[in-house]
Design a protein around this motif. Structure first.
Motif: not given
Length: 253
Positions: A155-170
């Protein structure tokens, strides 16, 4: 040979391997050199480094990467009370050691990663965007908006300095940013090497070409859907014996 700087005199681990050029506070690092609390470690465009901390935690540094050993509190024996690393830029691989999981913390420009008996790869883009791929165990990434849990291998996720973050996915090669997944995670994709004890116990089918079990010993990732079967080609229409250029499935009437 790296020497301890005045403000980084507490030894926290040592260099296992470096390639091309990896530098610390006092110059180039090589195998057997000590690393110290508060030390900033950098690699050049083709440099990689591998380090082991006193409690057995392993950290590998990819090309064009920078980390800072922010905090280190020795607990005694083979454990630490606190080990905090700042990932400023580039790629790193983390494999937890013998200390309690609550002792570990990795900070990035986009948030903080807490670990639980874990191995994972981190990529930090020049703009601070952070991507994390879980290899074993579990981890929690928190931005100032919310936290997300990584609980399944690959699983991976992506986060950004503005505070947004994705849901985990393959994990896949196209992770939706300017950098491809196999470039962001070169240890996982095989584009950069690590010593034997730093290798992942499995591959991720969405990122690596060798994705199925075979003579090479790679492992299929159960989190990734199987590719759809390739449709059989449509057979060409039969030709009339009286007019070979005219399609006909039977004799002319």
């Amino acid at each position: 040979m790296s020497l301890p700087a005045a403000n980084a005199a507490e030894r926290v681990g040592e260099v296992v391997r470096t390639s091309v050029q990896v530098t610390g506070q006092s110059g180039a690092l090589s195998k057997g050199d000590a690393i110290f609390r508060d030390e900033r470690i950098r690699s050049n465009a083709s440099g990689t480094g591998a380090f082991v901390f006193e409690d057995g935690t392993k950290l590998a540094l990819g090309p064009n990467s920078t980390i800072v050993i922010d905090e280190y509190v020795y607990r005694g024996g083979a454990k630490v009370e606190k080990l905090a690393v700042g990932a400023t830029k580039g790629t790193l691989r983390w494999i937890s050691g013998k200390s309690e999981s609550s002792a570990y913390r990795i900070t990035t420009p986009s948030g903080t990663l807490g670990v639980r008996g874990t191995a994972f790869d981190i990529y930090v883009a020049p703009d601070g965007l952070t991507a994390v791929t879980l290899l074993t165990g579990a981890a929690e990434f928190c931005t100032r908006q919310r936290c997300e849990q990584l609980t399944r291998r690959c699983q991976f996720l992506i986060a950004r300095p503005d505070g947004s973050i994705t849901r985990p996915r393959g994990i896949v090669r196209d992770i939706g940013i300017r950098t491809r997944g196999d470039d962001a995670f070169p240890f996982l994709s095989g584009k950069a090497g690590v010593p034997r004890g730093f290798k992942s116990t499995s591959s991720c089918a969405g990122l690596t070409r060798a994705a199925t079990t075979g003579s090479g010993g790679s492992v299929t990732d159960p989190q990734q859907p199987s590719a759809a079967p390739r449709p059989a080609p449509t057979p060409p229409p039969s030709r009339s014996p009286n007019n070979p250029d005219s399609p006909n499935n039977g004799p002319r009437q």
